[in-house]
Design a protein around this motif. Sequence first.
Motif: not given
Lengths: 84, 205
Positions: B135-147, B187-197
């Motif tokens: 549904r394209g609902e993770l893009r904003d979440c991921l972009m914020r987490a990447l930032d 470290r990047a994967r752990a933070l991104l996974q936390t935000r996605l979860r």
Amino acid sequence: MTLLPSCHDVQTHLTEYLEGALPFHRRLGIGVHLLLCRVCSGVLRGLQALPWVAKASLKAPETAPEEARRALADVQALLRKGSR
Amino acid sequence: MTEASLTETDLIQRAAQGDSDAFGDLVRPHLALFHNGIQRILGNSADAQDALQDALLSIHKDLPRFEGRSRFSSWGYKICMNSALMFRRSRVRIQDMERPEPLALGPFDAAGHHTETDRRPEWQVEAQAHDLVERGELRDCLMRALDELPDSQRIVFVLKDVEDWEMEDVARHLQLAPGAVRQRLHRARALLQTRLRDHVLGGRP
């Protein structure tokens, strides 16, 4: 699980585990822990899914955003100026 | 304007001879792809627009050398990636400190084992995340987490997990030992996974 690495220890080394960068005895300990621990195996699945989730979510949109179109327009203007 | 019937090869020839309209028609279908690749590396910054502009000028300059061995979009994308990486190298990274992001997703007890495992909701990536991706609902979440990531971790994650570079190539490009690359990636994967979860389980915007 006292002879096995702790959850914290396992999760700290999951990327090295996935990349095959750990010595055999470490890899074995983590492998056994993952068989027994539902939470750590869930974290592992999450890490394995992350590249796919990121690629699918961050793929290019159908249309270029305004700033990209502006960059192209600026370059075209420069090219026109240069060709005069 | 150039005629709609012109092929990509015609557009390349005309653009190489200085036809700016032909250059626009050549690049426009791939502009979103080019910009997206640059933005993933540099983030939502003015740098991304500047890097795209530099990349488009490089594409134009190198058009006479384009031999058609790969698709124009792939060739242009590589130039865009190089431009983004050059920009990244040159910009001042005042805030690029190694922050103490967690390497593991707690909470843990004193022995390092999970606490409250019975009450811990398990993130079913395969089920819930798949629907949200569709549904394209993770893009904003991921972009914020990447930032949120320090630049040194963001670049490793983007090159390895999004652009599919080999670990050795990432290490060589960043002039790091493979072990250091793996640690930054983790470290990047752990933070991104936390935000996605958090997003998947909590339904946060």
